[in-house]
Write a protein that holds these residues in place. Structure first.
Motif, PDB file in Angstrom:
ATOM      1  N   ARG A   1       4.483   5.011   5.531  1.00 25.54           N
ATOM      2  CA  ARG A   1       4.950   5.109   6.923  1.00 25.54           C
ATOM      3  C   ARG A   1       3.875   5.718   7.826  1.00 25.54           C
ATOM      4  O   ARG A   1       3.687   5.290   8.961  1.00 25.54           O
ATOM      5  CB  ARG A   1       6.218   5.960   6.995  1.00 25.54           C
ATOM      6  CG  ARG A   1       7.477   5.292   6.463  1.00 25.54           C
ATOM      7  CD  ARG A   1       8.701   6.102   6.846  1.00 25.54           C
ATOM      8  NE  ARG A   1       9.920   5.549   6.285  1.00 25.54           N
ATOM      9  CZ  ARG A   1      10.467   5.957   5.144  1.00 25.54           C
ATOM     10  NH1 ARG A   1       9.895   6.932   4.444  1.00 25.54           N
ATOM     11  NH2 ARG A   1      11.578   5.405   4.695  1.00 25.54           N
ATOM     12  N   GLU A   2       3.198   6.747   7.307  1.00 20.70           N
ATOM     13  CA  GLU A   2       2.219   7.475   8.118  1.00 20.70           C
ATOM     14  C   GLU A   2       0.863   6.783   8.162  1.00 20.70           C
ATOM     15  O   GLU A   2      -0.027   7.219   8.898  1.00 20.70           O
ATOM     16  CB  GLU A   2       2.060   8.892   7.562  1.00 20.70           C
ATOM     17  CG  GLU A   2       3.335   9.723   7.667  1.00 20.70           C
ATOM     18  CD  GLU A   2       3.277  10.980   6.815  1.00 20.70           C
ATOM     19  OE1 GLU A   2       2.199  11.221   6.200  1.00 20.70           O
ATOM     20  OE2 GLU A   2       4.270  11.717   6.764  1.00 20.70           O
ATOM     21  N   GLY A   3       0.691   5.735   7.372  1.00 20.73           N
ATOM     22  CA  GLY A   3      -0.589   5.043   7.360  1.00 20.73           C
ATOM     23  C   GLY A   3      -1.636   5.708   6.495  1.00 20.73           C
ATOM     24  O   GLY A   3      -2.816   5.345   6.552  1.00 20.73           O
ATOM     25  N   THR A   4      -1.228   6.675   5.674  1.00 19.07           N
ATOM     26  CA  THR A   4      -2.174   7.310   4.749  1.00 19.07           C
ATOM     27  C   THR A   4      -2.602   6.341   3.660  1.00 19.07           C
ATOM     28  O   THR A   4      -3.699   6.452   3.109  1.00 19.07           O
ATOM     29  CB  THR A   4      -1.535   8.556   4.103  1.00 19.07           C
ATOM     30  OG1 THR A   4      -1.022   9.396   5.143  1.00 19.07           O
ATOM     31  CG2 THR A   4      -2.544   9.341   3.282  1.00 19.07           C
ATOM     32  N   ALA A   5      -1.726   5.384   3.332  1.00 23.04           N
ATOM     33  CA  ALA A   5      -2.033   4.339   2.354  1.00 23.04           C
ATOM     34  C   ALA A   5      -1.661   2.995   2.948  1.00 23.04           C
ATOM     35  O   ALA A   5      -0.714   2.886   3.740  1.00 23.04           O
ATOM     36  CB  ALA A   5      -1.268   4.581   1.058  1.00 23.04           C
ATOM     37  N   ASP A   6      -2.413   1.966   2.581  1.00 22.01           N
ATOM     38  CA  ASP A   6      -2.135   0.613   3.056  1.00 22.01           C
ATOM     39  C   ASP A   6      -1.053  -0.064   2.220  1.00 22.01           C
ATOM     40  O   ASP A   6      -0.303  -0.898   2.711  1.00 22.01           O
ATOM     41  CB  ASP A   6      -3.410  -0.229   3.006  1.00 22.01           C
ATOM     42  CG  ASP A   6      -4.506   0.364   3.886  1.00 22.01           C
ATOM     43  OD1 ASP A   6      -4.347   0.309   5.115  1.00 22.01           O
ATOM     44  OD2 ASP A   6      -5.492   0.880   3.343  1.00 22.01           O
ATOM     45  N   ALA A   7      -1.012   0.268   0.932  1.00 22.54           N
ATOM     46  CA  ALA A   7      -0.013  -0.268   0.013  1.00 22.54           C
ATOM     47  C   ALA A   7       0.156   0.753  -1.106  1.00 22.54           C
ATOM     48  O   ALA A   7      -0.650   1.680  -1.250  1.00 22.54           O
ATOM     49  CB  ALA A   7      -0.444  -1.621  -0.557  1.00 22.54           C
TER      50      ALA A   7
ATOM     51  N   ALA B   1       2.793  -4.037   8.799  1.00 20.22           N
ATOM     52  CA  ALA B   1       1.364  -3.799   8.567  1.00 20.22           C
ATOM     53  C   ALA B   1       0.863  -4.659   7.410  1.00 20.22           C
ATOM     54  O   ALA B   1       0.167  -4.182   6.520  1.00 20.22           O
ATOM     55  CB  ALA B   1       1.101  -2.322   8.293  1.00 20.22           C
ATOM     56  N   THR B   2       1.237  -5.938   7.451  1.00 17.28           N
ATOM     57  CA  THR B   2       0.764  -6.873   6.426  1.00 17.28           C
ATOM     58  C   THR B   2      -0.595  -7.414   6.856  1.00 17.28           C
ATOM     59  O   THR B   2      -0.714  -8.503   7.408  1.00 17.28           O
ATOM     60  CB  THR B   2       1.775  -8.020   6.222  1.00 17.28           C
ATOM     61  OG1 THR B   2       3.068  -7.472   5.993  1.00 17.28           O
ATOM     62  CG2 THR B   2       1.386  -8.878   5.014  1.00 17.28           C
TER      63      THR B   2
END
Length: 257
Positions: free
Chosen positions: A51-57, A180-181
């Motif tokens: 959710r926070e964008g710390t990881a992409d997947a 965010a795909t």
């Protein structure tokens, strides 16, 4: 995720028990110019990282919130009970929840199994982590029920495990935010799904092969080739010259009168 326009990277989170090495190797082979950053995280923290964008997947344990995340289920793990090596349970290859009825079952706060009702007798307190629970089992304070990968991760020489046939199971999935795909996410999805580098369903980042030189096409119609016509003419000329006592080549000799 892109750190800068000139330095892209892809950040992949994974929970304990998941081994991303094989996918990481394929990533390095196909996208050597894009670093893959591996981030180990607790199961409860993986959704927040996405959710926070710390990881992409992330490789996560199911379930996940499907209204926020897309997910590809990968496999479901066998559930086992971890016990000391001299425990009576080790006499069998498989056990059931009923076999744990008289056992103290340690239940860590980071348990990943979805229980309707916990088996056995509850421990005096709940340890914070699975690693802490393993220490209690080693001290003969109780037994522990976990997915098989976690039993292997926390392996000790004085402990072993047996399959628990009727316990809840834990599923592992690749998840990412629906909104965010990115292209890099699509690249990683292709790797996880086992697509080849030239798959039409994924993006091909490899340089295209040199085009093959075309063979000259056979001529159709038009004037006959000189070599062919010349050969035929010479054949006819040879037949016409056959004078004297013989016909042309291949003919029978003439009788003398």
């Amino acid at each position: 995720m892109t750190d800068s326009a000139d330095s892209p990277s892809f950040r992949l989170a994974y929970v304990p028990g998941v081994t991303p090495a094989k996918w990481a190797r394929t990533w390095q082979e196909r996208l050597p110019d894009v670093p893959l950053v591996l981030l180990q995280t607790a199961p409860a923290e993986a959704p927040a990282m996405l959710r926070e964008g710390t990881a992409d997947a992330a490789f996560v344990r199911l379930p996940v919130d499907r209204t926020v995340f897309s997910a590809i289920p990968l496999y479901t793990e066998t559930t086992v009970v971890v016990v000391p090596k001299d425990h009576v349970i080790t006499a069998a290859d498989e056990v059931t929840l009923d076999d744990l009825a008289d056992e103290v079952v340690v239940h860590p706060l980071d348990d990943v199994l979805d229980w309707e009702r916990l088996p056995g007798e509850p421990a005096f307190e709940r340890p914070a982590t699975t690693a802490d629970a393993i220490e209690l089992v080693a001290a003969n304070i109780g037994v522990l029920v976990v997915p098989q990968s976690l039993a292997r991760l926390h392996h000790r020489r004085d402990l072993t495990y047996r399959t628990l046939v009727d316990a809840p199971q834990s599923g592992v999935a690749l998840a990412w935010p629906q909104d965010a795909t990115t292209d890099l996410v699509e690249d990683f999805i292709g790797i996880v799904r086992g697509r080849t580098v030239n798959s039409t369903r994924g993006r091909d980042r490899q340089p295209s092969a040199e085009p093959k030189a075309e063979r000259p096409k056979p001529r159709t119609g038009g004037a006959p080739r000189k070599a062919g016509s010349g050969g035929a003419a010479r054949g006819r000329a040879g037949g016409a010259k056959g004078g004297g006592g013989r016909r042309g080549t291949g003919g029978r000799p003439r009788r003398r009168s």
